[in-house]
Design a protein around this motif. Structure first.
Motif: not given
Length: 243
Positions: A49-51, A96-104, A201-203
């Motif tokens: 997904l590469h959110l 997509h990377d280690a900090k993605s969840i915090g940027r959502m 890829a679904f993203g």
């Protein structure tokens, strides 16, 4: 499609436009969204997904529209609404990377909880998101695993070398290019020989690797089926028609 491959896959068109196939004896549907529906287990599988890829690029000064997570979650929610799965398995590189969840955005993050409610929800570790998942075990819905068995299928992020019966993997973002109406058309694609499969890829912001690249083609002893995603149907493409 040669006779041996047709016998293994037993392909059939679904009313949804998807393509029903058998993978290591498990009836599955290759969905137009790029997700895999495993019928007997009522399990929806989506890879890569590469959110928050857009926000990752923006942080490095490359401005992309910041709506990739929302677009990807819209598609995932549409699949869940249509199929009402008992379980959803995300096949790695969901972030997509280690900090993605915090940027959502808060709405996007809350939507994950709503989509997971009332069903099993499994995150497989991918090379992009292993750190993100490890740092959010208490914050995300569902469970995090490295691999998962589902009937005769073995779910994993990155395809493994050698003969791997039942392997369902992502990571490689397969895409097929065919000639149509005098021009080349490149579309995300499933690749399967009835024994194993690599999912597209679904993203929304994901690129693709040509299915004929050795990293993909080399996983199969004989030419597999490339099943390209169309707007209303999945197109089964003979290997010798790929351009």
């Amino acid at each position: 499609m040669n006779a041996a491959l047709r016998t293994l896959l037993s392909p059939a068109r679904c009313p949804s436009g998807g393509l029903r196939v058998s993978i290591e004896g498990e009836p599955c549907v290759l969905r137009c969204s790029g997700a895999l529906w495993v019928l007997n287990h009522r399990t929806l599988i989506a890879a890569d997904l590469h959110l928050e890829k857009g926000s990752a690029f923006a942080a490095r000064g490359q401005m992309l529209p910041p709506y990739d997570s929302r677009a990807t979650l819209d598609r995932l929610e549409a699949e869940i609404d249509a199929l009402q799965p008992a379980a959803v398995v995300l096949l790695g590189d969901s972030f997509h990377d280690a900090k993605s969840i915090g940027r959502m955005a808060p709405d996007d993050r809350a939507r994950l909880d709503r989509l997971a409610a009332g069903r099993d929800w499994v995150w497989l570790e991918g090379n992009h998101d292993i750190a993100a998942l490890a740092g959010s075990l208490d914050a995300l819905p569902g469970e995090v695993v490295e691999t998962l068995s589902l009937g005769s299928l073995n779910l994993i992020h990155e395809p493994q070398p050698g003969v791997q019966p039942g392997e369902i993997a992502g990571h490689l973002h397969p895409a097929a290019r065919v000639a149509a109406h005098g021009r080349g058309v490149r579309r995300p694609a499933f690749v399967t020989d009835g024994r194993r499969a690599v999912l597209p890829a679904f993203g929304a912001f994901t690129g693709g690797l040509d299915v004929r690249d050795p990293a993909i083609a080399g996983l199969f002893g004989e030419p597999p089926l490339a099943a390209a995603l169309g707007e209303r149907r999945v197109h089964a493409l003979p290997w010798d028609r790929l351009s």
